[in-house]
Design an enzyme around this catalytic site. Structure first.
Site, PDB file in Angstrom:
ATOM      1  N   ASP A 148       2.297  -6.166  -8.790  1.00  0.00           N
ATOM      2  CA  ASP A 148       2.644  -7.198  -7.814  1.00  0.00           C
ATOM      3  C   ASP A 148       1.424  -8.036  -7.444  1.00  0.00           C
ATOM      4  OD1 ASP A 148       1.669  -4.796  -6.676  1.00  0.00           O
ATOM      5  OD2 ASP A 148       2.433  -5.330  -4.706  1.00  0.00           O
TER       6      ASP A 148
ATOM      7  N   GLU B 295       2.941  -2.524  -4.784  1.00  0.00           N
ATOM      8  CA  GLU B 295       1.911  -1.664  -4.194  1.00  0.00           C
ATOM      9  C   GLU B 295       1.422  -2.208  -2.861  1.00  0.00           C
ATOM     10  OE1 GLU B 295      -1.835  -0.258  -2.908  1.00  0.00           O
ATOM     11  OE2 GLU B 295      -1.648  -2.267  -3.762  1.00  0.00           O
TER      12      GLU B 295
END
Length: 397
Positions: free
Chosen positions: A83, A141
């Site tokens: 991400d 995350e």
């Protein structure tokens, strides 16, 4: 040619592809829990390869790739996150983000690129390997509750014996690989406090309950948690990152919002900080005759590297004699938080670091608009993780 030499040769041959993949992700970042195109790109990469792929893990964007070796053996999971962050890029790179306000400012694009090429190379060699390698391509995350937690709940660690992970580090020297046994990353809590008083006019302060003054007292008092309630040999921080009290110069505001976070290196310290935080907040608000609404959320745990697993990684890197690695360093604990901690709570794990700052170039921290990693770190990461995987599968922990 031994298996390690074969793997390193494949990785070297595919370095250009690794960099190309990283640049694609960097140009096309997606925020946590919204990484649909990134996940599809990863899935497409594995299509037709001799491995088992599962997508949409836990109903989200995570992927699992199982590489089954030609012999029986343990199951090792290796994890990379993918991400990006809500940051406007200011690097001037030819492959800068094409999405306004979104940037890969933490190296997750590099994590995923090196992991994909490592997985591809291990697939080619799988008949010579014992056991199973599970590639965990993890979303989200950066945003609690974190992608790791959801993937674990969906069964990504079922049958797994140990877990390894790497983070590339923009503030650590290129050529260094770093590790630490024990607590390696802080645990975290976040909070939002809305203080509600009675507004008024600056000419008649006696008719108001001033939340800006109350909030200012709280900001000062809460710092005593670390200085007076935490053992000096322990680690804790309490940060007020946002103080929203904007209004007219001659008006006493009736409401102020504070936001911030807490970092700790021992889980027992978490309880002390939370208790003291709430006690101070109660006291200040009672003293000023105001009310409050508190959202205090404990999220990422302390990330604890298993001692034996970490020693195995260090031994593997020492024995591998990777020419690109200049130093193998015991770096001590690191103050950021990481949702890899959830894996480490469930299985013996090691999370280690690969330096990405080239000497003589500007250095910017993670989550900075000018964040930059030297792409030579990708091959180092791939070889380092590859060496650890081969050592684990052949010799265990």
């Amino acid at each position: 040619m031994d298996i390690k030499t074969q793997l390193f040769t494949l990785l070297q041959q595919k370095e250009a592809e690794m960099i190309k993949i990283r640049r694609h992700f960097h140009e096309n970042p997606e925020l946590s829990f919204h990484e649909t195109k990134t996940a599809q790109y990863i899935a497409d990469f594995y299509a037709g390869k001799d491995c088992e792929v599962k997508t949409h893990i836990g109903g989200g964007n995570g992927l699992l790739v199982d590489i089954h070796g030609g012999k029986k053996g343990p199951v090792l999971a290796i994890r990379a996150d993918f991400d990006a962050l809500p940051i406007q890029e200011d690097t001037g790179l030819d492959f800068s983000s094409k999405t306004d306000g979104v940037m890969h400012a933490c190296g997750h694009d590099g994590h995923t690129a090196y992991m994909m090429i490592l997985a591809d190379s291990l697939i080619e060699l799988k008949d010579h390997l014992p056991g199973t390698i599970r590639i965990i391509h993890q979303p989200a995350e950066e945003v609690p509750p974190g992608g790791a937690k959801g993937m674990i709940e969906a069964g990504c660690l079922d049958g797994v014996d140990h877990v390894l992970g790497i983070h590339v580090m923009s503030m650590m020297p290129l050529g260094d690989v770093l590790y630490h046994k024990g607590s390696v990353h802080t645990g975290r809590a976040t909070f939002k406090v809305v203080l509600q008083g009675k507004g008024g006019h600056g000419s008649t302060p006696q008719d108001a309950n001033d939340t800006i003054v109350a909030a200012s007292q709280f900001v000062t008092a809460v710092q005593t948690i670390v200085s007076r309630r935490i053992d000096p040999f322990d680690t804790a921080t309490v940060t007020i990152g946002s103080f929203d009290g904007k209004g007219s110069a001659n008006v006493i505001k009736d409401s102020v919002t504070l936001e911030g976070d807490v970092r700790i290196m021992k889980e027992e310290t978490r309880e002390i900080v939370e208790k003291e935080f709430k006690q101070i907040l109660d006291g200040v608000c009672k003293a000023f005759g105001i009310e409050y609404d508190l959202d205090y959320a404990n999220d990422y745990p302390v990330c604890v590297n298993d001692e034996q697993t970490t020693e195995m990684v260090a031994a593997a890197l020492t024995e591998a004699q990777i020419p690109e690695i200049k130093h193998l360093v015991e770096c001590g604990p690191q103050t950021p938080s990481e949702d890899f901690a959830y894996y480490a709570k469930e299985r013996p794990s090691c999370f280690f670091f690969v330096g990405a700052h080239k000497e003589g170039t500007p250095m910017y921290p993670h989550h900075h608009p000018k964040f930059y990693i030297d792409e030579d770190c990708l091959l180092i990461a791939a070889k380092s993780m590859g060496a650890a995987v081969l050592h684990y599968l052949s010799e265990g922990v």
